[in-house]
Design an enzyme around this catalytic site. Structure first.
Site, PDB file in Angstrom:
ATOM      1  N   ARG A 179      41.779 -18.058  38.803  1.00  0.00           N
ATOM      2  CA  ARG A 179      41.188 -16.502  39.124  1.00  0.00           C
ATOM      3  C   ARG A 179      39.908 -16.795  39.810  1.00  0.00           C
ATOM      4  NH1 ARG A 179      40.796 -12.426  34.356  1.00  0.00           N
ATOM      5  NH2 ARG A 179      40.419 -11.093  36.100  1.00  0.00           N
ATOM      6  N   ASP A 233      35.219 -10.359  39.830  1.00  0.00           N
ATOM      7  CA  ASP A 233      35.615 -10.988  40.937  1.00  0.00           C
ATOM      8  C   ASP A 233      34.332 -11.296  41.697  1.00  0.00           C
ATOM      9  OD1 ASP A 233      35.380  -8.810  42.542  1.00  0.00           O
ATOM     10  OD2 ASP A 233      37.569  -8.499  42.510  1.00  0.00           O
ATOM     11  N   HIS A 266      32.942  -5.507  32.263  1.00  0.00           N
ATOM     12  CA  HIS A 266      33.755  -6.415  31.642  1.00  0.00           C
ATOM     13  C   HIS A 266      33.282  -7.858  32.089  1.00  0.00           C
ATOM     14  CE1 HIS A 266      37.091  -3.273  31.505  1.00  0.00           C
ATOM     15  NE2 HIS A 266      36.320  -3.256  30.578  1.00  0.00           N
ATOM     16  N   CYS A 319      30.015 -26.948  24.708  1.00  0.00           N
ATOM     17  CA  CYS A 319      28.582 -26.545  24.598  1.00  0.00           C
ATOM     18  C   CYS A 319      27.613 -27.818  24.502  1.00  0.00           C
ATOM     19  CB  CYS A 319      28.264 -25.447  23.766  1.00  0.00           C
ATOM     20  SG  CYS A 319      26.535 -24.966  23.498  1.00  0.00           S
TER      21      CYS A 319
HETATM   22  P1  OAD Z   1      44.739  -1.691  36.576  1.00  0.00           P
HETATM   23  O1  OAD Z   1      45.409  -3.160  37.334  1.00  0.00           O
HETATM   24  O2  OAD Z   1      45.237  -1.125  35.274  1.00  0.00           O
HETATM   25  O3  OAD Z   1      44.982  -0.586  37.452  1.00  0.00           O
HETATM   26  C1  OAD Z   1      44.789  -0.682  38.938  1.00  0.00           C
HETATM   27  C2  OAD Z   1      44.992   0.646  39.669  1.00  0.00           C
HETATM   28  O4  OAD Z   1      44.508   0.567  41.003  1.00  0.00           O
HETATM   29  C3  OAD Z   1      46.260   1.225  39.626  1.00  0.00           C
HETATM   30  O5  OAD Z   1      46.302   2.525  39.110  1.00  0.00           O
HETATM   31  C4  OAD Z   1      46.882   0.994  40.886  1.00  0.00           C
HETATM   32  O6  OAD Z   1      47.819   1.982  41.409  1.00  0.00           O
HETATM   33  C5  OAD Z   1      45.697   1.342  41.736  1.00  0.00           C
HETATM   34  N1  OAD Z   1      45.749   0.128  43.156  1.00  0.00           N
HETATM   35  C6  OAD Z   1      46.367  -0.800  43.514  1.00  0.00           C
HETATM   36  N2  OAD Z   1      46.015  -0.957  44.730  1.00  0.00           N
HETATM   37  C7  OAD Z   1      45.140  -0.160  45.102  1.00  0.00           C
HETATM   38  C8  OAD Z   1      44.395   0.103  46.443  1.00  0.00           C
HETATM   39  N3  OAD Z   1      44.612  -0.690  47.498  1.00  0.00           N
HETATM   40  N4  OAD Z   1      43.433   0.990  46.622  1.00  0.00           N
HETATM   41  C9  OAD Z   1      43.407   2.068  45.449  1.00  0.00           C
HETATM   42  N5  OAD Z   1      44.016   1.569  44.176  1.00  0.00           N
HETATM   43  C10 OAD Z   1      44.768   0.785  44.024  1.00  0.00           C
HETATM   44  O7  OAD Z   1      43.287  -2.297  36.768  1.00  0.00           O
HETATM   45  P2  OAD Z   1      42.014  -1.627  36.108  1.00  0.00           P
HETATM   46  O8  OAD Z   1      41.924  -0.175  35.793  1.00  0.00           O
HETATM   47  O9  OAD Z   1      40.865  -2.123  36.670  1.00  0.00           O
HETATM   48  O10 OAD Z   1      40.217  -5.713  31.691  1.00  0.00           O
HETATM   49  O11 OAD Z   1      42.080  -2.406  34.702  1.00  0.00           O
HETATM   50  C11 OAD Z   1      41.060  -2.283  33.766  1.00  0.00           C
HETATM   51  C12 OAD Z   1      40.785  -3.350  32.908  1.00  0.00           C
HETATM   52  O12 OAD Z   1      42.164  -3.899  32.363  1.00  0.00           O
HETATM   53  C13 OAD Z   1      40.424  -4.619  33.846  1.00  0.00           C
HETATM   54  O13 OAD Z   1      39.137  -4.707  33.659  1.00  0.00           O
HETATM   55  C14 OAD Z   1      41.022  -5.703  32.557  1.00  0.00           C
HETATM   56  C15 OAD Z   1      42.276  -5.017  32.338  1.00  0.00           C
HETATM   57  O14 OAD Z   1      42.968  -5.731  31.130  1.00  0.00           O
HETATM   58  C16 OAD Z   1      39.403  -6.716  31.016  1.00  0.00           C
HETATM   59  O15 OAD Z   1      39.909  -7.964  31.445  1.00  0.00           O
HETATM   60  C17 OAD Z   1      38.746  -6.588  29.594  1.00  0.00           C
END
Ligand code: OAD
Length: 254
Positions: A67, A103, A118, A151
């Protein structure tokens, strides 16, 4: 994509933007859910939980190394760049960027500060809770393909400074998020599925203070009904239209 009207920000407005993986999808970074999402391909509990890390720290580090290199190879897109410009136009009193992303693309686009809910792929810390080094993350972009790093202070495995499932968010970052949302007049959520808490509930805090709430997403998020407005589309296309260049938001109105 339907035609997009610029957000009618005034000089009195205070804006909070919450971003998720969808904004970086336009830079080629995989999201978590949906087709091609990381959690469709991998077991989240193996790769993003304390139990998984204790079972196989090397596997977790291989995942993080991949990643890291994909994030480093990616370029911030028009969505990231638009938010960086908006932050400069409005200034830190009137604009706050909260992200669930790890990222570093918002920072590379020029946003400052970025509140990382996060954590960050590019910080490492000790995994032993009682080691002082556990509270002192350091910048790190290395790949550890063979053995997990340890560590220097206590010898425990080092871990990425990201929030894993079951872990609490950093209290200071969460406090900032709650504070700015409680005084915002506009709350935008961009590229997030609205499934992971507490970020998924930030819209409720914004609604409670009477802020305008706008979701920018490629599809309806889980919590779409909580937003006053849903703008369906890709973040890299929608954000430049929502916040057009040269508008000097708030200086021409209010
Ligand atoms: P998700 O992967 O759950 O959701 C991404 C969202 O972005 C989806 O609803 C897609 O439809 C939308 N999407 C995809 N491409 C897009 C684009 N080009 N423009 C706009 N929208 C788009 O990601 P997050 O909601 O960020 O946590 O996930 C939340 C957390 O779940 C992350 O931070 C991570 C994960 O587990 C941890 O690692 C703690």
């Amino acid at each position: 994509m339907a035609s997009i009207v610029p957000a009618p920000l005034t000089a009195q407005d205070r804006v909070v933007v919450l971003t998720g993986a969808g904004i970086s999808a336009d830079s080629g970074i995989a999201t978590f859910r949906g087709a091609g999402g990381l959690w469709r391909q991998y077991d989240v509990f193996d790769l993003a939980s304390v139990a998984g890390f204790e079972r196989d720290p090397g596997l977790v580090w291989q995942f993080i190394g991949g990643r890291r290199s994909r994030a480093e190879a990616a370029t911030p897109n028009a969505g990231h760049l638009t938010l960086a410009r908006l932050g400069r136009e409005l200034g830190p009193e009137r604009f706050t960027l909260l992200t669930q992303n790890v990222d570093g693309l918002h920072q590379r686009a020029g946003s400052e500060p970025v509140y990382e809910l996060h954590g960050s792929l590019f910080r490492t810390r000790c995994s032993a809770p009682d080691c002082p080094a556990a509270r002192q993350p350091f910048s790190d972009n290395r790949d550890y393909p063979l053995a997990p790093p340890t560590c220097a202070h206590c010898g425990a495995p080092l871990r990425p400074d990201v929030v894993w499932f079951g872990e609490a968010l950093a209290a200071d970052v969460l406090a900032v998020a709650e504070q700015v949302i409680q005084r915002c007049t506009w709350f935008f959520a961009v590229g997030t599925s609205g499934t992971v808490f507490p970020a998924a509930a930030f819209v409720e805090l914004a609604l409670a203070v009477g802020a305008h709430t706008v979701l920018v997403n490629r599809e309806p998020a889980e919590n779409v009904s909580r937003f006053e407005q849903f703008v369906e589309g890709r973040a890299a296309e929608v954000l430049p239209l929502l916040f057009p260049d040269g508008r000097r938001a708030g200086q021409d109105a209010g």
